[in-house]
Design a protein around this motif. Structure first.
Motif, mmCIF file in Angstrom:
data_model
loop_
_atom_site.group_PDB
_atom_site.id
_atom_site.type_symbol
_atom_site.label_atom_id
_atom_site.label_comp_id
_atom_site.label_asym_id
_atom_site.label_seq_id
_atom_site.Cartn_x
_atom_site.Cartn_y
_atom_site.Cartn_z
ATOM 1 N N UNK A 84 -45.053 32.951 -41.545
ATOM 2 C CA UNK A 84 -45.349 31.909 -40.548
ATOM 3 C C UNK A 84 -46.120 32.444 -39.343
ATOM 4 N N UNK A 85 -45.935 33.728 -38.990
ATOM 5 C CA UNK A 85 -46.720 34.252 -37.875
ATOM 6 C C UNK A 85 -47.543 35.485 -38.273
ATOM 7 N N UNK A 86 -47.472 35.872 -39.537
ATOM 8 C CA UNK A 86 -48.327 36.958 -40.026
ATOM 9 C C UNK A 86 -47.943 38.336 -39.507
ATOM 10 N N UNK A 87 -46.687 38.505 -39.098
ATOM 11 C CA UNK A 87 -46.250 39.794 -38.548
ATOM 12 C C UNK A 87 -45.209 40.473 -39.433
ATOM 13 N N UNK A 88 -45.078 41.766 -39.191
ATOM 14 C CA UNK A 88 -44.147 42.583 -39.969
ATOM 15 C C UNK A 88 -43.014 43.087 -39.076
ATOM 16 N N UNK A 89 -41.848 43.223 -39.718
ATOM 17 C CA UNK A 89 -40.724 43.928 -39.088
ATOM 18 C C UNK A 89 -40.509 45.197 -39.907
ATOM 19 N N UNK A 90 -40.648 46.345 -39.256
ATOM 20 C CA UNK A 90 -40.472 47.607 -39.972
ATOM 21 C C UNK A 90 -39.138 48.239 -39.604
ATOM 22 N N UNK A 91 -38.308 48.486 -40.602
ATOM 23 C CA UNK A 91 -37.101 49.284 -40.374
ATOM 24 C C UNK A 91 -37.326 50.590 -41.130
ATOM 25 N N UNK B 217 -38.411 78.578 -39.965
ATOM 26 C CA UNK B 217 -39.201 77.449 -39.456
ATOM 27 C C UNK B 217 -40.263 77.090 -40.483
ATOM 28 N N UNK B 218 -40.365 75.811 -40.818
ATOM 29 C CA UNK B 218 -41.414 75.392 -41.773
ATOM 30 C C UNK B 218 -41.891 73.990 -41.438
ATOM 31 N N UNK B 219 -43.059 73.645 -42.018
ATOM 32 C CA UNK B 219 -43.704 72.376 -41.680
ATOM 33 C C UNK B 219 -44.008 71.581 -42.942
ATOM 34 N N UNK B 220 -43.865 70.283 -42.828
ATOM 35 C CA UNK B 220 -44.207 69.405 -43.959
ATOM 36 C C UNK B 220 -45.080 68.266 -43.430
ATOM 37 N N UNK B 221 -46.130 67.955 -44.170
ATOM 38 C CA UNK B 221 -46.924 66.752 -43.887
ATOM 39 C C UNK B 221 -46.786 65.821 -45.073
ATOM 40 N N UNK B 222 -46.636 64.535 -44.784
ATOM 41 C CA UNK B 222 -46.408 63.580 -45.883
ATOM 42 C C UNK B 222 -46.891 62.188 -45.488
ATOM 43 N N UNK B 223 -46.978 61.325 -46.486
ATOM 44 C CA UNK B 223 -47.291 59.907 -46.266
ATOM 45 C C UNK B 223 -46.580 59.105 -47.332
ATOM 46 N N UNK B 224 -46.351 57.851 -47.050
ATOM 47 C CA UNK B 224 -45.913 56.952 -48.127
ATOM 48 C C UNK B 224 -46.222 55.506 -47.764
ATOM 49 N N UNK B 225 -46.407 54.696 -48.788
ATOM 50 C CA UNK B 225 -46.568 53.260 -48.584
ATOM 51 C C UNK B 225 -45.188 52.647 -48.380
ATOM 52 N N UNK B 226 -45.080 51.857 -47.318
ATOM 53 C CA UNK B 226 -43.784 51.252 -47.017
ATOM 54 C C UNK B 226 -43.505 50.156 -48.041
ATOM 55 N N UNK B 227 -42.288 50.130 -48.542
ATOM 56 C CA UNK B 227 -41.965 49.125 -49.561
ATOM 57 C C UNK B 227 -41.567 47.811 -48.895
ATOM 58 N N UNK B 228 -41.747 46.731 -49.660
ATOM 59 C CA UNK B 228 -41.334 45.399 -49.212
ATOM 60 C C UNK B 228 -39.815 45.323 -49.431
ATOM 61 N N UNK B 229 -39.080 45.486 -48.346
ATOM 62 C CA UNK B 229 -37.626 45.589 -48.452
ATOM 63 C C UNK B 229 -37.008 44.342 -49.071
ATOM 64 N N UNK B 230 -37.591 43.182 -48.794
ATOM 65 C CA UNK B 230 -37.002 41.948 -49.280
ATOM 66 C C UNK B 230 -37.232 41.788 -50.796
ATOM 67 N N UNK B 231 -38.317 42.387 -51.320
ATOM 68 C CA UNK B 231 -38.601 42.268 -52.753
ATOM 69 C C UNK B 231 -38.090 43.470 -53.539
ATOM 70 N N UNK B 232 -38.339 44.676 -53.012
ATOM 71 C CA UNK B 232 -37.979 45.892 -53.753
ATOM 72 C C UNK B 232 -36.514 46.264 -53.565
ATOM 73 N N UNK B 233 -35.914 45.743 -52.521
ATOM 74 C CA UNK B 233 -34.575 46.194 -52.164
ATOM 75 C C UNK B 233 -34.663 47.522 -51.447
ATOM 76 N N UNK B 234 -33.515 48.121 -51.174
ATOM 77 C CA UNK B 234 -33.518 49.405 -50.474
ATOM 78 C C UNK B 234 -33.100 49.231 -49.041
#
Ligand SMILES: [Zn+2]
Length: 782
Positions: free
Chosen positions: A206-213, A180-197
């Motif tokens: 147009x409405x200032x909102x995000x869709x996160x996948x 059993x082990x534990x990991x803590x992490x963070x990352x900045x979410x990439x702009x899927x439409x620009x960075x790809x992935x």
């Protein structure tokens, strides 16, 4: 090409030809190769983990990883903040001194290997995104590992190599033991439409909102297996994933006005939905038609504000290899129960989509999800998970129980047929991935075809069941021709590592899907194929199969030797091009009278090309004289005269024949000797369509085994009781023959594409013939 008409006036001569033919067949040609040899060393040896029959062996094992994860999506900073506890079970017979963890988000790091190892060039016309890809990004992307500890909180040593992290174990993990082990992490979410992935955010200005996948978002266990040890080949963005099964409990914290959809079942709808939504969720669980749990109106309302408080959605998923989710305040969510068609199961089919996709997703998405589960269940095993979700995210990517698809209407709410069918196809495809590789858990990092190829094949079946005239892009044999006839330096076998494939779609999706379709329709037949394919899926559901397991199972369950097929379609780059080079017509004579008549006819025919002058010199005008004069002429011609001794000899010979021989003799058969050459190299069955003088046709199938002694050319004689006027190879276009110009006898003119295009333009202005058939077909199709 004209046939050469050879005639035999006595039966014995004909028999002599047959024995010469038989002798020829016993002498293999000079080009005898290995196309029909067993795969042998091309496959890994069977062992106690994987049997020679293609099934899991009696000591089969696989590792297991169970996850408990807390994750927050920070909507102000587009950031993922997570902590997880992994319980890793070593079911292997081997002690392990370290574990490998996958950090897929590191593919987005500015100094990632994958940003350097592709060729690049500039031309006069360059797009902005092409230029941007050449400039090194200063965005702070990639995983930040903050803490790695054991279950008691004691720090563990680790090393990160790009997308792989090795954790040192304090003591070797013994066979059968858990860690059993534990990991803590963070990352900045990439702009899927620009960075790809495959995952990231999409921003709607147009409405200032995000869709996160949110995908490949937590440090995930790599696979340790009997066939390759640790699968720690780096993630470059191309070759997909190798993952371990386990149970997940995931607490997802998001702004309180967000709607979350995820792998598994939500355990706390009562605390995250409004009373009205909860009520509609209860209705949906009984419904046969999709019910909007979160309505379009509610989505529009949420899009106008921004909640400052948070909610935590609690999800659980059992026996999955991965976990993904969508979260946004701009989502409609509909759901229904799939009550029939999946033996022993009634999962929820659901969809999540923004307002721009509403016109397409509301009527189709959830129904396509249900349809896909039913068709795939029929061809593999009953879909075992409790839900299946389709999310509109302007892409196509698959995870257990949830996938991301495209299909947005135009601003005015209308859409084209192409968008609609594209959407249905991508939903079938991505939902279909639940079976391959989410459940039949192959190693995608190594073999793309094992999931994409098998899935694209099943996608074709599901499309054709959705609508028998469905415009399937991949599956029909003739659609692979453009790829198969590329120059050889642009091709590689299907059995090529994912990273090294040049033409990714045709090689790893279309070609294997086509090959399986050909196996089913042309080589094995539906009954044998369907049984064997299902057997493979059942044997390897919730396990890790390799190509050898697939190849072996399909033979093992069908008694069809397929090594030649795997060699040709999966291990080689040869195309199919069978050429019909020559047709000869032989005819034994039923009796002396027939012999004389036919000989006369032949003579007459030959005479047409000989000088008529000769006939005139002899006092007979061949063309104009009455029949009696013709008879008279023939009677004077010694060559066809039947003398009394001939008649006696024939009678004696005829009476010496057995009744079977007499029947054959009197049967008036036509024998056609056809010569074929294998110009493409890929050995395949020879499928012939015979057209007879009376206008009827017949299709005849010769197994691929005809090539086993001579892989480059074969000759075969066919007996027909009617005269043949035309022969066509591969009449139903089912083998993927790359040159159909050499398939016909007599040779027919194959219009070039340019000519076809011109024909489709229809008759010239003023023509009185009406629309051509192509145009009519087009009109009625609207
Ligand atoms: Zn796919």
């Amino acid at each position: 090409m004209k046939p050469s008409y050879l005639r035999f006036f006595v039966f014995a001569a004909c028999m002599a030809v047959f024995s010469a033919y038989a002798q020829y067949q016993n002498n293999p040609g000079s080009n005898h190769g290995n196309k029909f040899e067993q795969l042998g060393t091309l496959l890994s040896d069977p062992n106690v983990y994987r049997t020679a029959s293609g099934a899991p062996g009696h000591q089969y094992w696989q590792q297991r990883a169970d996850y408990v994860i807390d994750v927050e999506v920070d909507d102000d900073n587009q950031r993922v903040i997570g902590s997880e506890t992994i319980t890793y079970t070593n079911n292997s017979p081997d002690p392990l001194s370290y574990l490998w963890i996958q950090l897929d988000e590191n593919e987005h790091k500015a100094d990632a290997e994958s940003k350097k190892f592709d060729e690049s060039s500039l031309s006069e016309q360059v797009t902005t995104s092409q230029l941007q890809s050449l400039i090194r990004s200063d965005k702070d992307l990639g995983v930040k590992i903050q803490k790695v500890t054991d279950g008691a909180g004691k720090a563990l040593a680790y090393t990160i190599n790009y997308t792989m992290m090795r954790i040192e174990l304090p003591t070797p993990l013994k066979s059968g033991a858990k860690f059993v082990f534990k990991i803590e992490w963070q990352y900045n979410i990439s702009d899927r439409m620009a960075e790809g992935g495959r995952g990231g955010y999409e921003y709607f200005a147009e409405d200032g909102n995000y869709l996160y996948t949110i995908t490949q978002w937590y440090p995930r266990m790599a696979v340790y297996s009997d066939f390759q040890g640790w699968q720690n080949k780096q993630f470059t963005g191309r070759g997909e994933f190798a993952l371990v099964f386990g149970d997940f409990k995931v607490n997802i914290t998001v702004p309180s006005d967000h709607v979350v959809g995820a792998t598994g079942e939500c355990r706390n709808y009562a605390s995250v939905l409004t009373a009205a939504q909860l009520d509609r969720w209860k209705q949906a669980q009984q419904a046969d038609e999709p019910v909007e749990v979160v309505t379009l109106e509610e989505a529009h309302k949420a899009m106008k504000g921004k909640a400052t408080d948070k909610k935590t959605w609690v999800y659980e998923a059992k026996n999955v290899r991965d976990f993904a989710f969508v979260t946004s305040r701009r989502l409609v969510w509909d759901a229904m129960r799939v009550k029939e068609g999946i033996e022993g199961h009634a999962p929820m089919a659901m969809s999540y989509y923004g307002p721009e996709a509403y016109p397409l997703y509301r009527p189709y998405s959830t129904k396509v999800v249900a349809h896909t589960l039913k068709v795939y269940s029929k061809h593999t095993f009953p879909y075992p998970y409790p839900v299946a979700i389709s999310v509109e995210a302007s892409n196509g990517m698959e995870y257990p129980m949830i996938c991301f698809n495209y299909g947005r209407a135009d601003k005015d709410g209308t859409y084209s047929e192409a968008t609609k069918y594209g959407m249905i196809s991508v939903i079938i495809h991505e939902v279909g991935h639940n079976f391959f590789p989410m459940i039949v858990n192959s190693d995608e990092r190594q073999w793309t075809w094992m999931d994409e190829g098998l899935n694209t094949f099943c996608q074709f079946l599901a499309e054709q069941e959705w609508d028998k005239d469905y415009p399937s892009r991949r599956g029909p044999a003739h659609k692979i021709v453009d790829y198969m006839k590329l120059p050889k330096e642009q091709l590689e076998p299907i059995m090529t590592n994912s990273e090294n494939i040049v033409e990714f779609g045709p090689n790893a999706y279309a070609k294997p899907a086509t090959a399986l379709n050909i196996l089913r329709e042309t080589v094995m037949g539906r009954e044998l194929f369907d049984y064997a394919f299902k057997e493979y899926a059942r044997r390897w559901a919730f396990k890790h199969p390799t190509p050898a397991d697939f190849f072996r199972t399909l033979e093992d369950a069908s008694a069809v030797d397929l090594d030649w097929f795997w060699r040709g379609w999966f291990f080689s780059i040869d195309p199919v091009d069978i050429s019909l080079d020559d047709v000869q017509h032989f005819q034994p004579m039923g009796n002396l009278q027939d012999a004389q008549t036919t000989a006369k006819a032949a003579f007459e025919n030959d005479l047409n090309t000989v000088s008529r002058q000769r006939n005139i010199d002899e006092g007979v005008n061949f063309a104009v004289e009455a029949d009696t004069a013709l008879q008279d002429f023939y009677n004077k011609w010694d060559r066809f005269e039947i003398a009394e001794e001939d008649k006696r000899a024939f009678k004696q010979y005829y009476e010496s024949l057995s009744s079977d021989e007499k029947a054959l003799y009197d049967g008036k058969y036509h024998f056609y000797q056809l010569k074929f050459s294998n110009k493409g190299g890929l050995v395949m069955p020879i499928i012939l369509q015979w057209t007879f003088a009376d206008g009827t046709t017949e299709i005849e199938r010769i197994p691929a085994y005809i090539w086993r002694k001579n892989e480059s050319e074969v000759t075969k004689v066919f007996a027909k009781n009617k005269e043949v006027t035309a022969v066509l190879v591969d009449p139903l276009r089912e083998t993927g023959d790359i040159d159909e110009g050499n398939n016909a006898w007599p040779r027919t003119h194959t219009p070039t594409r340019f000519q076809l295009f011109k024909q489709q333009q229809g008759p010239a202005r003023g023509a009185s013939t009406g629309p051509n058939p192509m145009q009519r077909a087009k009109r009625s199709g609207q």
